[in-house]
Design an enzyme around this catalytic site. Sequence first.
Site, PDB file in Angstrom:
ATOM      1  N   CYS A  40     -42.659  10.007  -1.411  1.00 47.03           N
ATOM      2  CA  CYS A  40     -43.221  11.193  -0.769  1.00 47.03           C
ATOM      3  C   CYS A  40     -42.359  12.411  -1.122  1.00 47.03           C
ATOM      4  CB  CYS A  40     -43.241  10.980   0.745  1.00 47.03           C
ATOM      5  SG  CYS A  40     -43.991  12.355   1.650  1.00 47.03           S
ATOM      6  N   ASP A  42     -41.371  14.532   0.860  1.00 49.05           N
ATOM      7  CA  ASP A  42     -40.557  14.839   2.041  1.00 49.05           C
ATOM      8  C   ASP A  42     -39.076  15.001   1.692  1.00 49.05           C
ATOM      9  OD1 ASP A  42     -39.003  14.317   4.550  1.00 49.05           O
ATOM     10  OD2 ASP A  42     -41.028  14.097   5.375  1.00 49.05           O
ATOM     11  N   ARG A  44     -36.505  14.631   3.371  1.00 47.06           N
ATOM     12  CA  ARG A  44     -35.558  13.666   3.969  1.00 47.06           C
ATOM     13  C   ARG A  44     -35.478  12.361   3.180  1.00 47.06           C
ATOM     14  NH1 ARG A  44     -38.718  13.668   9.476  1.00 47.06           N
ATOM     15  NH2 ARG A  44     -40.348  13.673   7.879  1.00 47.06           N
ATOM     16  N   HIS A 101     -42.337   6.284   4.169  1.00 46.56           N
ATOM     17  CA  HIS A 101     -41.198   6.525   5.071  1.00 46.56           C
ATOM     18  C   HIS A 101     -41.666   6.833   6.488  1.00 46.56           C
ATOM     19  CE1 HIS A 101     -41.621  10.986   5.347  1.00 46.56           C
ATOM     20  NE2 HIS A 101     -42.311  10.782   4.241  1.00 46.56           N
ATOM     21  N   CYS A 104     -43.817  10.362   8.428  1.00 43.11           N
ATOM     22  CA  CYS A 104     -44.417  11.003   7.248  1.00 43.11           C
ATOM     23  C   CYS A 104     -45.500  11.998   7.694  1.00 43.11           C
ATOM     24  CB  CYS A 104     -45.012   9.945   6.323  1.00 43.11           C
ATOM     25  SG  CYS A 104     -45.774  10.662   4.845  1.00 43.11           S
TER      26      CYS A 104
HETATM   27 ZN   LIG Z   1     -44.088  11.719   3.743  1.00 39.36          ZN
END
Ligand SMILES: [Zn+2]
Length: 210
Positions: A40, A42, A44, A101, A104
């Site tokens: 992803c 993302d 993090r 994750h 999400c």
């Molecule tokens: Zn995500």
Amino acid sequence: MLTRLKDGLKNFKEVTYKKHEQLYHELEQSQKPHTLFIACSDSRVNPERLINSEPGEVFMIRNIANTVPAYEVSHNDFTTLASIEFAIEVLKVKEIIICGHSNCGGCAAALDGQEKLNHLPYTQQYLKPLENVKEKVEKVHEHSHEHSKARLMEQLNVIEQVEHLKSYPKVQALIEKGELEVEGWHYDIKSGTVLVYDEETGTFRDSDEL
Ligand SMILES: [Zn+2]
């Protein structure tokens, strides 16, 4: 430029690059990554840190909710498709990881429903295929409350994307020849745990148990 970025570049040049200078010289002309990692976008999620890898080890695709288009509609997403093609045909990676994750945002938005994404038309369009996963989540959640809907959505999404990937004829052929493995992972941000999808039992298991 943000000061944080400027400082980061300075640190890379003066500290990180110096420390790994030999490796960067070796990598100048070619790459031989062993893994294609589909994660992803993302911020993090940091795949290199997660598997403790060095530059040159991992070829990467990142998009919202770590998706792979279904084979039948793959012509709509040349970015992901071309990267997969290059990774398996040219780089000849040995493994492909699809890594979801916890918390999400893409999965949460898909779970919330298309109508709430009217202000984000591109995202709305992009997440449409996840409607299918949402339906599966609702069905599973009817019978079991072991996991939250959010967690189910993230994990069933990983399974769905693994299935998409495995339906590509070239991927399928390489798996059959024993030259490629495809795995689905779920990374829990809070605990730092990575669960790996075990096709035989249909469950996600701690990577230490495998
Ligand atoms: Zn995500």
